[in-house]
Design a protein around this motif. Structure first.
Motif, short mmCIF file in Angstrom:
data_model
loop_
_atom_site.label_atom_id
_atom_site.label_comp_id
_atom_site.label_asym_id
_atom_site.label_seq_id
_atom_site.Cartn_x
_atom_site.Cartn_y
_atom_site.Cartn_z
N GLU A 104 0.82 -1.21 0.00
CA GLU A 104 0.00 0.00 0.00
C GLU A 104 0.86 1.26 0.00
O GLU A 104 0.43 2.30 -0.51
CB GLU A 104 -0.93 0.00 1.21
CG GLU A 104 -2.02 -1.06 1.15
CD GLU A 104 -2.93 -1.01 2.35
OE1 GLU A 104 -2.69 -0.13 3.23
OE2 GLU A 104 -3.85 -1.82 2.45
N GLU A 105 2.07 1.17 0.57
CA GLU A 105 2.93 2.34 0.70
C GLU A 105 4.12 2.31 -0.26
O GLU A 105 4.84 3.31 -0.38
CB GLU A 105 3.45 2.44 2.14
CG GLU A 105 2.36 2.53 3.20
CD GLU A 105 1.54 3.79 3.08
OE1 GLU A 105 2.08 4.81 2.55
OE2 GLU A 105 0.36 3.78 3.50
N ASN A 109 5.14 0.87 -6.45
CA ASN A 109 3.87 0.28 -6.86
C ASN A 109 3.29 1.07 -8.01
O ASN A 109 2.92 2.24 -7.84
CB ASN A 109 2.89 0.27 -5.68
CG ASN A 109 1.56 -0.38 -6.02
OD1 ASN A 109 1.35 -0.83 -7.14
ND2 ASN A 109 0.67 -0.41 -5.05
N ARG A 112 -0.02 2.70 -7.27
CA ARG A 112 -0.15 3.53 -6.07
C ARG A 112 -0.80 4.87 -6.43
O ARG A 112 -0.37 5.54 -7.37
CB ARG A 112 1.22 3.78 -5.45
CG ARG A 112 1.19 4.62 -4.18
CD ARG A 112 2.54 4.58 -3.47
NE ARG A 112 3.59 5.14 -4.29
CZ ARG A 112 3.96 6.43 -4.27
NH1 ARG A 112 3.35 7.26 -3.46
NH2 ARG A 112 4.93 6.87 -5.03
#
Length: 315
Positions: A104-105, A109, A112
């Motif tokens: 998620e962080e 990604n 993201r």
């Protein structure tokens, strides 16, 4: 499907490997009888084709699958795995149980969410930023909101049409009941009871009011004030058969004998606190309905009720 073995450091114990996909167990379940462990997705797909254990052919149904024991899940959680985004440059390896929080962080990604800094401030996936066009996206957003507004207006129009039809049918039924009431005494009693029941139900929807300054009562309201109160009563679904009566009873000339002059009101002041008053929503006015105040003396009430308008003092 399990995790690719190549993403893990060192050798992974074979007990932690799914016999179906040959990957490291993901969301592991086991057969209650033979206790063999598999990835949940792998096993569900397997059972849908062949309801037996892949290893020993023991019959299995989906209801017989249970979560893997804690010791197995603890062993899995301690494994260190490469980030899903290692092909995009992330060099971190993390414990398996921390993978989802890391993703998620993770700055690598590609999906993201990031904020556009070119002017529109929209939040979009990172991998779409290179093809992002602020003007196009804002135009699409405006068009989308406009279409939603059109759909909402259409829906409201349909609801209004249905509501109007229901009101028309109710009014036709009431007209029929009134005609029957004129021609049939028994029907007259039934119709009267229906109208009284309507008034009781409507009263229950109104908030209770507290009058803190009875001296602020306006006993002779002008036409403008009366029109404003009548409009509010109509908006809050006051039964049509009583709204005119209630408004006629907002002037002291129509009030019961205990209220119809300054002198009688002064002598009856001790009775005011016993009234059950209902608030005219948003207005400095209350409704004193006969059905709510049958405990009051006859000279203090009137059917179907009366409206009291105040300059101030209604809570």
């Amino acid at each position: 499907m399990g995790f690719d073995l190549t993403r893990f450091q060192g050798t992974v114990d074979e007990e932690l490997i799914c016999p179906i996909c040959s990957g490291v167990l993901q969301d592991p379940v086991q057969a209650a009888g033979c206790e063999h462990a598999f990835c949940k997705i792998c096993m569900n797909e397997w059972i849908s084709r062949q309801p037996t254990c892949p290893l020993d052919r023991t019959p299995i149904t989906p209801a017989q699958l249970v979560p893997a024991p804690r010791i197995l899940r603890n062993l899995l959680s301690r494994l260190r795995i490469k980030c899903d985004n290692f092909v995009d440059g992330c060099q971190q390896d993390i414990k398996l149980d921390a993978l989802m929080a890391h993703l998620e962080e993770c700055e690598y990604n590609p999906k993201r969410p990031v904020t556009c800094e070119q002017g529109c401030s929209l939040i979009i996936p990172k991998d779409e930023m290179k093809n992002h066009n602020c003007v196009r996206e804002l135009r699409n957003l405006v068009q989308s909101q406009h279409q939603k507004l059109i759909d909402l207006r259409r829906e409201m129009s349909e609801h209004q049409f249905q509501l109007n039809e229901q009101k028309r049918e109710i009014n036709l039924l009431k007209d029929f009941m009134r005609a029957m009431r004129v021609s049939n005494p028994m029907m007259r009693d039934i119709a009267d009871q229906m109208e009284r029941d309507d008034l009781v139900r409507w009263s229950a929807t109104l908030p209770r009011a507290k009058v803190t300054r009875w001296g602020g009562m306006i006993s002779t309201p002008d036409d403008t004030l009366q029109t404003m109160i009548k409009r509010t009563l109509s908006e809050y679904n006051c039964p049509p058969h009583v709204i005119n009566d209630l408004m006629e009873n907002c002037h002291e000339r129509k009030w019961p004998t205990g209220l119809n002059s300054l002198e009688t009101r002064q002598s009856s002041r001790r009775q005011y606190e016993n009234y059950v008053c209902k608030r005219v929503p948003g207005k400095q006015a209350v409704i004193v309905l006969h059905c709510d105040n049958q405990h009051m003396p006859e000279d203090m009430t009137i059917e179907p009720g009366l409206v009291m308008i105040f300059a101030h003092g209604v809570e």
